[in-house]
Design an enzyme around this catalytic site. Sequence first.
Site, PDB file in Angstrom:
ATOM      1  N   GLU A 172      -5.071  -4.009  -1.809  1.00 11.92           N
ATOM      2  CA  GLU A 172      -6.519  -3.747  -1.730  1.00 11.92           C
ATOM      3  C   GLU A 172      -6.803  -2.420  -1.034  1.00 11.92           C
ATOM      4  OE1 GLU A 172      -4.649  -6.018  -0.390  1.00 11.92           O
ATOM      5  OE2 GLU A 172      -5.553  -7.025   1.345  1.00 11.92           O
ATOM      6  N   CYS A 185       9.747   1.785   3.405  1.00 13.58           N
ATOM      7  CA  CYS A 185      10.624   0.697   3.839  1.00 13.58           C
ATOM      8  C   CYS A 185      12.045   1.212   4.016  1.00 13.58           C
ATOM      9  CB  CYS A 185      10.589  -0.441   2.835  1.00 13.58           C
ATOM     10  SG  CYS A 185      11.235   0.056   1.254  1.00 13.58           S
ATOM     11  N   LYS A 239      -1.103  -7.597  -8.953  1.00 12.79           N
ATOM     12  CA  LYS A 239      -2.080  -7.651  -7.868  1.00 12.79           C
ATOM     13  C   LYS A 239      -1.821  -6.440  -6.979  1.00 12.79           C
ATOM     14  CE  LYS A 239      -3.032  -8.684  -4.015  1.00 12.79           C
ATOM     15  NZ  LYS A 239      -3.543  -7.671  -3.066  1.00 12.79           N
ATOM     16  N   SER A 259       5.226  -6.865   3.583  1.00 10.30           N
ATOM     17  CA  SER A 259       5.774  -7.180   4.902  1.00 10.30           C
ATOM     18  C   SER A 259       6.599  -8.469   4.850  1.00 10.30           C
ATOM     19  CB  SER A 259       4.627  -7.343   5.896  1.00 10.30           C
ATOM     20  OG  SER A 259       3.807  -8.421   5.481  1.00 10.30           O
ATOM     21  N   PHE A 286       0.806  -1.232   0.000  1.00  8.76           N
ATOM     22  CA  PHE A 286       0.000   0.000   0.000  1.00  8.76           C
ATOM     23  C   PHE A 286       0.830   1.269   0.000  1.00  8.76           C
ATOM     24  CE2 PHE A 286       0.798  -0.097   4.617  1.00  8.76           C
ATOM     25  CZ  PHE A 286       1.029   1.243   4.860  1.00  8.76           C
ATOM     26  N   GLU A 334       9.446  -3.413  13.230  1.00  9.45           N
ATOM     27  CA  GLU A 334       9.080  -2.366  12.273  1.00  9.45           C
ATOM     28  C   GLU A 334       7.821  -1.668  12.784  1.00  9.45           C
ATOM     29  OE1 GLU A 334       7.682  -3.633   8.313  1.00  9.45           O
ATOM     30  OE2 GLU A 334       8.728  -1.886   7.517  1.00  9.45           O
TER      31      GLU A 334
HETATM   32  P1  NAD Z   1       1.479  -6.594   3.257  1.00  5.14           P
HETATM   33  O1  NAD Z   1       2.502  -7.645   3.351  1.00  5.14           O
HETATM   34  O2  NAD Z   1       0.381  -6.576   4.257  1.00  5.14           O
HETATM   35  O3  NAD Z   1       0.752  -6.648   1.821  1.00  5.14           O
HETATM   36  C1  NAD Z   1       1.483  -6.727   0.629  1.00  5.14           C
HETATM   37  C2  NAD Z   1       0.665  -7.494  -0.404  1.00  5.14           C
HETATM   38  O4  NAD Z   1       0.444  -8.815   0.079  1.00  5.14           O
HETATM   39  C3  NAD Z   1      -0.695  -6.874  -0.664  1.00  5.14           C
HETATM   40  O5  NAD Z   1      -0.945  -6.900  -2.057  1.00  5.14           O
HETATM   41  C4  NAD Z   1      -1.649  -7.761   0.119  1.00  5.14           C
HETATM   42  O6  NAD Z   1      -2.907  -7.889  -0.487  1.00  5.14           O
HETATM   43  C5  NAD Z   1      -0.957  -9.111   0.128  1.00  5.14           C
HETATM   44  N1  NAD Z   1      -1.203  -9.878   1.369  1.00  5.14           N
HETATM   45  C6  NAD Z   1      -1.443  -9.378   2.620  1.00  5.14           C
HETATM   46  N2  NAD Z   1      -1.571 -10.388   3.502  1.00  5.14           N
HETATM   47  C7  NAD Z   1      -1.428 -11.539   2.813  1.00  5.14           C
HETATM   48  C8  NAD Z   1      -1.439 -12.919   3.174  1.00  5.14           C
HETATM   49  N3  NAD Z   1      -1.636 -13.302   4.418  1.00  5.14           N
HETATM   50  N4  NAD Z   1      -1.215 -13.837   2.202  1.00  5.14           N
HETATM   51  C9  NAD Z   1      -1.004 -13.462   0.936  1.00  5.14           C
HETATM   52  N5  NAD Z   1      -0.995 -12.160   0.532  1.00  5.14           N
HETATM   53  C10 NAD Z   1      -1.191 -11.213   1.455  1.00  5.14           C
HETATM   54  O7  NAD Z   1       2.259  -5.191   3.224  1.00  5.14           O
HETATM   55  P2  NAD Z   1       1.639  -3.736   3.244  1.00  5.14           P
HETATM   56  O8  NAD Z   1       1.087  -3.490   4.614  1.00  5.14           O
HETATM   57  O9  NAD Z   1       0.776  -3.497   2.072  1.00  5.14           O
HETATM   58  O10 NAD Z   1       2.953  -2.853   3.035  1.00  5.14           O
HETATM   59  C11 NAD Z   1       3.797  -2.459   4.076  1.00  5.14           C
HETATM   60  C12 NAD Z   1       4.975  -3.383   4.211  1.00  5.14           C
HETATM   61  O11 NAD Z   1       5.673  -3.457   2.976  1.00  5.14           O
HETATM   62  C13 NAD Z   1       5.991  -2.899   5.220  1.00  5.14           C
HETATM   63  O12 NAD Z   1       6.447  -3.998   5.962  1.00  5.14           O
HETATM   64  C14 NAD Z   1       7.106  -2.326   4.376  1.00  5.14           C
HETATM   65  O13 NAD Z   1       8.392  -2.318   4.967  1.00  5.14           O
HETATM   66  C15 NAD Z   1       7.065  -3.256   3.204  1.00  5.14           C
HETATM   67  N6  NAD Z   1       7.699  -2.680   2.027  1.00  5.14           N
HETATM   68  C16 NAD Z   1       8.937  -3.130   1.711  1.00  5.14           C
HETATM   69  C17 NAD Z   1       9.611  -2.594   0.634  1.00  5.14           C
HETATM   70  C18 NAD Z   1      10.990  -3.063   0.292  1.00  5.14           C
HETATM   71  O14 NAD Z   1      11.505  -2.640  -0.713  1.00  5.14           O
HETATM   72  N7  NAD Z   1      11.618  -3.931   1.074  1.00  5.14           N
HETATM   73  C19 NAD Z   1       9.014  -1.582  -0.120  1.00  5.14           C
HETATM   74  C20 NAD Z   1       7.734  -1.159   0.219  1.00  5.14           C
HETATM   75  C21 NAD Z   1       7.081  -1.715   1.311  1.00  5.14           C
END
Ligand code: NAD
Length: 485
Positions: free
Chosen positions: A177, A282, A174, A227, A150, A376
Amino acid sequence: MKYKIVKNYYNGQFVESTSTESLDVVSPVDGNLLSAVPMSTIDELNAAVESAKNAFDSWSKTPIKERVQVFFRYRYLLEKNFDELTELVSEENGKTWDEAKAEVEKSIELTEFACSMPQLVSGEILEVSRGVECRTEHFPLGVVASIVPFNFPLMVPNWTMPNALVLGNTMIMKPSELVPLSVQRMAELLKEAGLPDGVFNVINGGKEIVEGICAHASIEAVSFVGSTKVAKLVYQQSTHNLKRCVALGGAKNHLFVLPDANPSMTATNVTASMSGCAGQRCMAASAMLAVGDVNPIIERICDEARKVVPGINLGAVISRAAKERIENYISEAERGGAKILVDGRGAVVAGKENGTYVGPTVIDFVKPEMSVATEEIFGPVISIMRTETLDDAIAIENKNPYGNAASVFTQSGGAARYVMEHASAGMIGVNIGVPVPREPFSFGGWNESRFGANDITGKSSIEFWTKLKKTTTKWNPEAGINWMS
Ligand code: NAD
């Protein structure tokens, strides 16, 4: 509802999902309802993959110099629609106008890199024996997938899409959401730029679609950004199904501040790094290792933090749940004996009472075992830990399971070099608060911040999005017989 329900996109068409399940898309800026996003079905994912499969043959055989023409036009459309995209990013994610603007600018830069791809993937050729040549060529993988988070609704999708497509793949994306509107607009712009139908496809949804992608027999590679918890699952599931995968996870970025650091530069950089994008980067500074006596610098950081005001130069955090989570971290640290020097809890913006804001927060005398020191937080919070020596500080950083970024603030070349060598992170800054490597350098962390062999952007991404073909040829019979015959 300001916008119509979000649609999926495949075969070059925007299609309403048949799913009966959907989620509200709410603006964190003021709590207003923006749209609704469908939790699409596996049948819809299958249809999108079919669309990408059908498009692959013709797209992969289109010369790369022709493929990039679409992206020159796409780049132009990003510029043409700059303000509209900025507004969309800001309202669905909660960023300030300037932060959202930077995200569109970065998307343009990423597209420019993709446009330079013909200069980078020309392959190699060498006469390895008399009359015998070896050559390497990059070939696309086929249908690939990109699952995005997001916090950068437009930029992170542009980390993967332009490079993967220019290199001849077709893609299923994808979106998160929580912020699906920017990707939908991206699909419209790609269509307007002349991208052939089926080359880029979007399926909205959550866990079920992600699991469907990881299991799909026709998807060759999966890139994930989000994450660490989900990155691990996606990496495990997709590699278990014999796919190529790079999965970027969360972060806990440490800043080393030394007594000889330039006070004003350090204070402004540390504050901008921890509070920019409301700390939801991040690459955000999350832990500060104060080595020796740096009290005057900490005082300046507090002064700078007080200039960061929710609703003015500080955006919202993504949701009410995120606000509660962040505030709980601060309260837990306080209960554990840490000192809250600047307190962002309970922030409310007049006229936007339903927005979800946390003010900048500076916590001092944090102990290395506290949750604010190790986990985090993903909010505008910096946890300061005091150490006597640089080695003590490095030990704390090395012990943390993440490894996205680390920065050092000092005027000593020797100390800077020491941190460059010893910090356990993939991206290092010297006197830089947010050490994002810009194109053509590639983006990716270490340890639990990245699973898989390649980085996700820049030159390293070429290896991820392609496979190498090695061809050995001999045409002249007079070269005779040798061990290669
Ligand atoms: P998230 O992991 O909750 O969601 C990421 C994606 O995974 C979304 O499209 C979501 O729909 C999907 N998802 C969520 N839960 C899931 C599950 N249980 N099973 C399968 N798919 C699932 O992350 P977020 O909250 O959208 O984003 C924030 C996180 O992203 C932070 O931890 C941040 O550090 C990380 N991030 C990392 C980088 C990097 O380059 N390392 C860059 C941007 C964001």
